[in-house]
Design a protein around this motif. Structure first.
Motif, PDB file in Angstrom:
ATOM      1  N   GLU A   7       0.856  -1.170   0.000  1.00 44.06           N
ATOM      2  CA  GLU A   7       0.000   0.000   0.000  1.00 44.06           C
ATOM      3  C   GLU A   7       0.896   1.225   0.000  1.00 44.06           C
ATOM      4  O   GLU A   7       2.001   1.198   0.572  1.00 44.06           O
ATOM      5  N   GLU A   8       0.435   2.314  -0.607  1.00 39.74           N
ATOM      6  CA  GLU A   8       1.244   3.527  -0.643  1.00 39.74           C
ATOM      7  C   GLU A   8       1.582   4.000   0.770  1.00 39.74           C
ATOM      8  O   GLU A   8       2.686   4.478   1.028  1.00 39.74           O
ATOM      9  N   ALA A   9       0.619   3.875   1.676  1.00 37.65           N
ATOM     10  CA  ALA A   9       0.854   4.324   3.055  1.00 37.65           C
ATOM     11  C   ALA A   9       2.016   3.550   3.677  1.00 37.65           C
ATOM     12  O   ALA A   9       2.805   4.097   4.453  1.00 37.65           O
ATOM     13  N   GLU A  10       2.126   2.273   3.326  1.00 33.76           N
ATOM     14  CA  GLU A  10       3.215   1.443   3.853  1.00 33.76           C
ATOM     15  C   GLU A  10       4.568   1.937   3.342  1.00 33.76           C
ATOM     16  O   GLU A  10       5.551   1.986   4.092  1.00 33.76           O
ATOM     17  N   LEU A  11       4.604   2.326   2.065  1.00 32.49           N
ATOM     18  CA  LEU A  11       5.849   2.823   1.491  1.00 32.49           C
ATOM     19  C   LEU A  11       6.269   4.127   2.153  1.00 32.49           C
ATOM     20  O   LEU A  11       7.443   4.341   2.470  1.00 32.49           O
ATOM     21  N   ASN A  12       5.318   5.015   2.371  1.00 31.34           N
ATOM     22  CA  ASN A  12       5.620   6.288   3.020  1.00 31.34           C
ATOM     23  C   ASN A  12       6.077   6.076   4.454  1.00 31.34           C
ATOM     24  O   ASN A  12       6.992   6.751   4.938  1.00 31.34           O
ATOM     25  N   ALA A  13       5.443   5.131   5.133  1.00 34.56           N
ATOM     26  CA  ALA A  13       5.813   4.841   6.524  1.00 34.56           C
ATOM     27  C   ALA A  13       7.236   4.302   6.602  1.00 34.56           C
ATOM     28  O   ALA A  13       7.984   4.614   7.536  1.00 34.56           O
ATOM     29  N   ALA A  14       7.630   3.500   5.609  1.00 35.08           N
ATOM     30  CA  ALA A  14       8.983   2.935   5.599  1.00 35.08           C
ATOM     31  C   ALA A  14      10.028   4.043   5.479  1.00 35.08           C
ATOM     32  O   ALA A  14      11.082   3.994   6.134  1.00 35.08           O
ATOM     33  N   LEU A  15       9.743   5.041   4.659  1.00 33.71           N
ATOM     34  CA  LEU A  15      10.664   6.178   4.535  1.00 33.71           C
ATOM     35  C   LEU A  15      10.768   6.944   5.843  1.00 33.71           C
ATOM     36  O   LEU A  15      11.844   7.410   6.230  1.00 33.71           O
ATOM     37  N   MET A  16       9.653   7.059   6.546  1.00 38.30           N
ATOM     38  CA  MET A  16       9.651   7.778   7.814  1.00 38.30           C
ATOM     39  C   MET A  16      10.391   7.018   8.902  1.00 38.30           C
ATOM     40  O   MET A  16      10.778   7.602   9.926  1.00 38.30           O
ATOM     41  N   GLN A  17      10.606   5.700   8.702  1.00 39.32           N
ATOM     42  CA  GLN A  17      11.322   4.891   9.681  1.00 39.32           C
ATOM     43  C   GLN A  17      12.835   5.044   9.579  1.00 39.32           C
ATOM     44  O   GLN A  17      13.567   4.634  10.492  1.00 39.32           O
ATOM     45  N   ILE A  18      13.319   5.642   8.493  1.00 39.14           N
ATOM     46  CA  ILE A  18      14.766   5.765   8.292  1.00 39.14           C
ATOM     47  C   ILE A  18      15.453   6.473   9.461  1.00 39.14           C
ATOM     48  O   ILE A  18      16.469   5.989   9.977  1.00 39.14           O
ATOM     49  N   PRO A  19      14.941   7.634   9.936  1.00 42.80           N
ATOM     50  CA  PRO A  19      15.608   8.289  11.071  1.00 42.80           C
ATOM     51  C   PRO A  19      15.608   7.444  12.342  1.00 42.80           C
ATOM     52  O   PRO A  19      16.491   7.601  13.190  1.00 42.80           O
ATOM     53  N   ILE A  20      14.605   6.551  12.494  1.00 41.68           N
ATOM     54  CA  ILE A  20      14.560   5.671  13.665  1.00 41.68           C
ATOM     55  C   ILE A  20      15.605   4.562  13.533  1.00 41.68           C
ATOM     56  O   ILE A  20      16.326   4.245  14.477  1.00 41.68           O
ATOM     57  N   LYS A  21      15.700   3.991  12.343  1.00 45.50           N
ATOM     58  CA  LYS A  21      16.660   2.914  12.121  1.00 45.50           C
ATOM     59  C   LYS A  21      18.098   3.415  12.111  1.00 45.50           C
ATOM     60  O   LYS A  21      19.028   2.661  12.437  1.00 45.50           O
ATOM     61  N   PHE A  22      18.276   4.682  11.733  1.00 46.63           N
ATOM     62  CA  PHE A  22      19.613   5.260  11.660  1.00 46.63           C
ATOM     63  C   PHE A  22      19.615   6.591  12.412  1.00 46.63           C
ATOM     64  O   PHE A  22      19.605   7.664  11.813  1.00 46.63           O
ATOM     65  N   PRO A  23      19.594   6.535  13.755  1.00 40.92           N
ATOM     66  CA  PRO A  23      19.486   7.748  14.560  1.00 40.92           C
ATOM     67  C   PRO A  23      20.708   8.647  14.409  1.00 40.92           C
ATOM     68  O   PRO A  23      21.811   8.169  14.113  1.00 40.92           O
ATOM     69  N   ASP A  24      20.503   9.948  14.620  1.00 40.73           N
ATOM     70  CA  ASP A  24      21.622  10.885  14.523  1.00 40.73           C
ATOM     71  C   ASP A  24      22.498  10.781  15.770  1.00 40.73           C
ATOM     72  O   ASP A  24      22.189  10.062  16.731  1.00 40.73           O
ATOM     73  N   ALA A  25      23.608  11.523  15.752  1.00 39.38           N
ATOM     74  CA  ALA A  25      24.594  11.410  16.829  1.00 39.38           C
ATOM     75  C   ALA A  25      24.002  11.789  18.177  1.00 39.38           C
ATOM     76  O   ALA A  25      24.339  11.180  19.208  1.00 39.38           O
ATOM     77  N   GLY A  26      23.094  12.776  18.201  1.00 38.00           N
ATOM     78  CA  GLY A  26      22.480  13.205  19.450  1.00 38.00           C
ATOM     79  C   GLY A  26      21.657  12.090  20.072  1.00 38.00           C
ATOM     80  O   GLY A  26      21.720  11.840  21.287  1.00 38.00           O
ATOM     81  N   ALA A  27      20.866  11.397  19.243  1.00 35.96           N
ATOM     82  CA  ALA A  27      20.037  10.299  19.741  1.00 35.96           C
ATOM     83  C   ALA A  27      20.903   9.130  20.205  1.00 35.96           C
ATOM     84  O   ALA A  27      20.609   8.475  21.212  1.00 35.96           O
ATOM     85  N   VAL A  28      21.987   8.856  19.471  1.00 34.87           N
ATOM     86  CA  VAL A  28      22.894   7.766  19.850  1.00 34.87           C
ATOM     87  C   VAL A  28      23.566   8.077  21.182  1.00 34.87           C
ATOM     88  O   VAL A  28      23.713   7.203  22.045  1.00 34.87           O
ATOM     89  N   LYS A  29      23.951   9.326  21.365  1.00 34.01           N
ATOM     90  CA  LYS A  29      24.583   9.728  22.626  1.00 34.01           C
ATOM     91  C   LYS A  29      23.623   9.525  23.794  1.00 34.01           C
ATOM     92  O   LYS A  29      24.021   9.062  24.872  1.00 34.01           O
ATOM     93  N   GLN A  30      22.346   9.840  23.584  1.00 39.22           N
ATOM     94  CA  GLN A  30      21.347   9.662  24.641  1.00 39.22           C
ATOM     95  C   GLN A  30      21.172   8.190  24.999  1.00 39.22           C
ATOM     96  O   GLN A  30      21.094   7.825  26.175  1.00 39.22           O
ATOM     97  N   ILE A  31      21.120   7.336  23.966  1.00 39.69           N
ATOM     98  CA  ILE A  31      21.015   5.896  24.209  1.00 39.69           C
ATOM     99  C   ILE A  31      22.241   5.399  24.982  1.00 39.69           C
ATOM    100  O   ILE A  31      22.127   4.584  25.908  1.00 39.69           O
ATOM    101  N   TYR A  32      23.400   5.904  24.614  1.00 42.95           N
ATOM    102  CA  TYR A  32      24.642   5.515  25.293  1.00 42.95           C
ATOM    103  C   TYR A  32      24.582   5.876  26.776  1.00 42.95           C
ATOM    104  O   TYR A  32      24.913   5.055  27.648  1.00 42.95           O
ATOM    105  N   THR A  33      24.132   7.095  27.066  1.00 45.74           N
ATOM    106  CA  THR A  33      24.030   7.539  28.458  1.00 45.74           C
ATOM    107  C   THR A  33      23.046   6.674  29.232  1.00 45.74           C
ATOM    108  O   THR A  33      23.317   6.245  30.364  1.00 45.74           O
ATOM    109  N   HIS A  34      21.885   6.397  28.614  1.00 48.41           N
ATOM    110  CA  HIS A  34      20.894   5.537  29.266  1.00 48.41           C
ATOM    111  C   HIS A  34      21.466   4.145  29.522  1.00 48.41           C
ATOM    112  O   HIS A  34      21.238   3.548  30.590  1.00 48.41           O
ATOM    113  N   LEU A  35      22.206   3.611  28.551  1.00 48.97           N
ATOM    114  CA  LEU A  35      22.764   2.268  28.694  1.00 48.97           C
ATOM    115  C   LEU A  35      23.768   2.216  29.838  1.00 48.97           C
ATOM    116  O   LEU A  35      23.748   1.280  30.659  1.00 48.97           O
TER     117      LEU A  35
END
Length: 359
Positions: free
Chosen positions: A51-79
């Motif tokens: 479905e087109e909605a599925e394709l659009n949702a997959a593109l929106m998942q890219i930032p989640i699958k490949f977080p930026d340095a700020g998000a990675v740093k936060q995960i590191y601190t939490h870990l």
């Protein structure tokens, strides 16, 4: 064989059909999975549902699958806080890690937490063992009627069964990844009791439960960095994100091909620019059919015009023009000839020639 986001673990020579009901995130995965069909050399099919909605949702998942340095740093601190590792220590130490409890403790989306940890692993800060990548899976192996009957005779399992159905959408239809720790927190039940009950339900053949082989572990490759000294290769993270986006866009391009041979497109993607049209994909078959239809339409059109011209100005009943032509092309030709004003109808409803049409 159906495949979803969890991939395929089947490798048999006599698979006839592969059905994707989730869009793969790249052509590499699609090609590998679709290629499981027809390995015995016999005719086979690959079907991709989307479905087109599925394709659009997959593109929106890219930032989640490949977080930026700020998000990675936060995960590191939490870990580090979750593992209770002081700054300047921890190098080469190994810890148990329950992903669901980790995510819940810091109010993280479990998917975001998972990809954040993977980014730390790719950045060379930690390693994650195989158990981390192979969590437990579960699906129901009974009908809904059987489940209702089971609940009536085994009320002690109702709370857990309801919890599974509410927590994991689609679990009644296909295997879902589950996290026993997250389920235990949701149901306010000790995690060992959850696992024991899941094994019992599996024995009753109500569910098919495949627990993770070992408790997931994380190893720190470096001492915990001080907050202001945190470093990770931001350029590498950005390149992985852009590459993932490009691969997904190519997958979407493949899905929306309307005329180009699909095999030829995939060949070009993998560097084979000389591949010929396969002749068997949906686009090739549609092109063949269109070509055949065009020839047939031309033949039928000439056949009808020739018959009309032989009438020398006389009219004829429409059905008398058919002369064995199938219904659909016959009416298409008649509509065309009428629109071009080559034929018309007299007051008696019979067909007559208005002008000579081109052959």
């Amino acid at each position: 064989v159906c495949t979803n986001a969890f991939g395929m673990g089947i490798d048999k020579p006599d698979v006839k059909t592969i059905v994707h009901f989730d869009v793969p995130d790249c052509l590499e995965n699609y090609y590998q999975e679709a290629g499981r069909a027809g390995r015995n050399g016999e005719k086979a099919y690959a079907v991709l549902l989307f479905e087109e909605a599925e394709l659009n949702a997959a593109l929106m998942q890219i930032p989640i699958k490949f977080p930026d340095a700020g998000a990675v740093k936060q995960i590191y601190t939490h870990l580090m806080n979750y593992l209770q590792v002081p700054a300047g220590s921890g190098e080469m130490q190994t810890f148990d890690l329950d992903l669901s409890i980790f995510a819940q403790r810091f109010n993280l989306n479990i998917i975001s937490a998972m990809y954040g940890l993977e980014a730390l692993a790719l950045g060379g800060l930690i390693t994650l063992d195989d158990a981390y990548f192979k969590p437990s899976t579960l699906t129901f192996s009974c009908t809904k009627d059987d489940l209702r009957a089971f609940e009536e005779t085994h009320p002690q399992f109702v709370y857990l069964l309801k919890g599974l159905l509410r927590t994991y959408e689609g679990i009644f239809d296909y295997a879902c990844t589950i996290y026993e720790g997250l389920l235990a927190n949701f149901l306010k039940t000790p995690v060992n009791d959850i696992r024991q009950n899941l094994f019992q339900l599996h024995a009753y053949k109500i569910i098919e439960y495949k627990p993770a082989t070992d408790k997931p572990q994380v190893q720190l490759l470096l001492n915990r960095m001080y907050h202001d000294d945190f470093k990770i290769d931001q350029d590498s993270i950005s390149k992985r994100r852009e590459r993932a986006k490009e691969r997904l866009e190519e997958m979407h391009h493949y899905i929306h091909l309307s005329s180009e041979c699909r095999s030829r497109f995939i060949g070009g993607y993998f560097g084979d620019g000389e591949m010929l049209n396969c002749g068997v994909c949906d686009n090739c078959l549609r092109r063949k059919k269109s070509s055949f239809l065009k020839k047939d339409m031309q033949k039928y059109r000439n056949q009808i015009i020739t018959l009309l011209e032989k009438l020398d100005g006389k009219s004829i009943q429409l059905e008398n023009l058919r002369n064995g032509i199938p219904d659909e092309p016959f009416m298409q030709v008649i509509d065309y000839l009428t629109e071009e004003e080559i034929i018309g109808y007299n007051k008696d409803g019979e067909v007559e020639v208005k002008k000579k049409g081109p052959r």
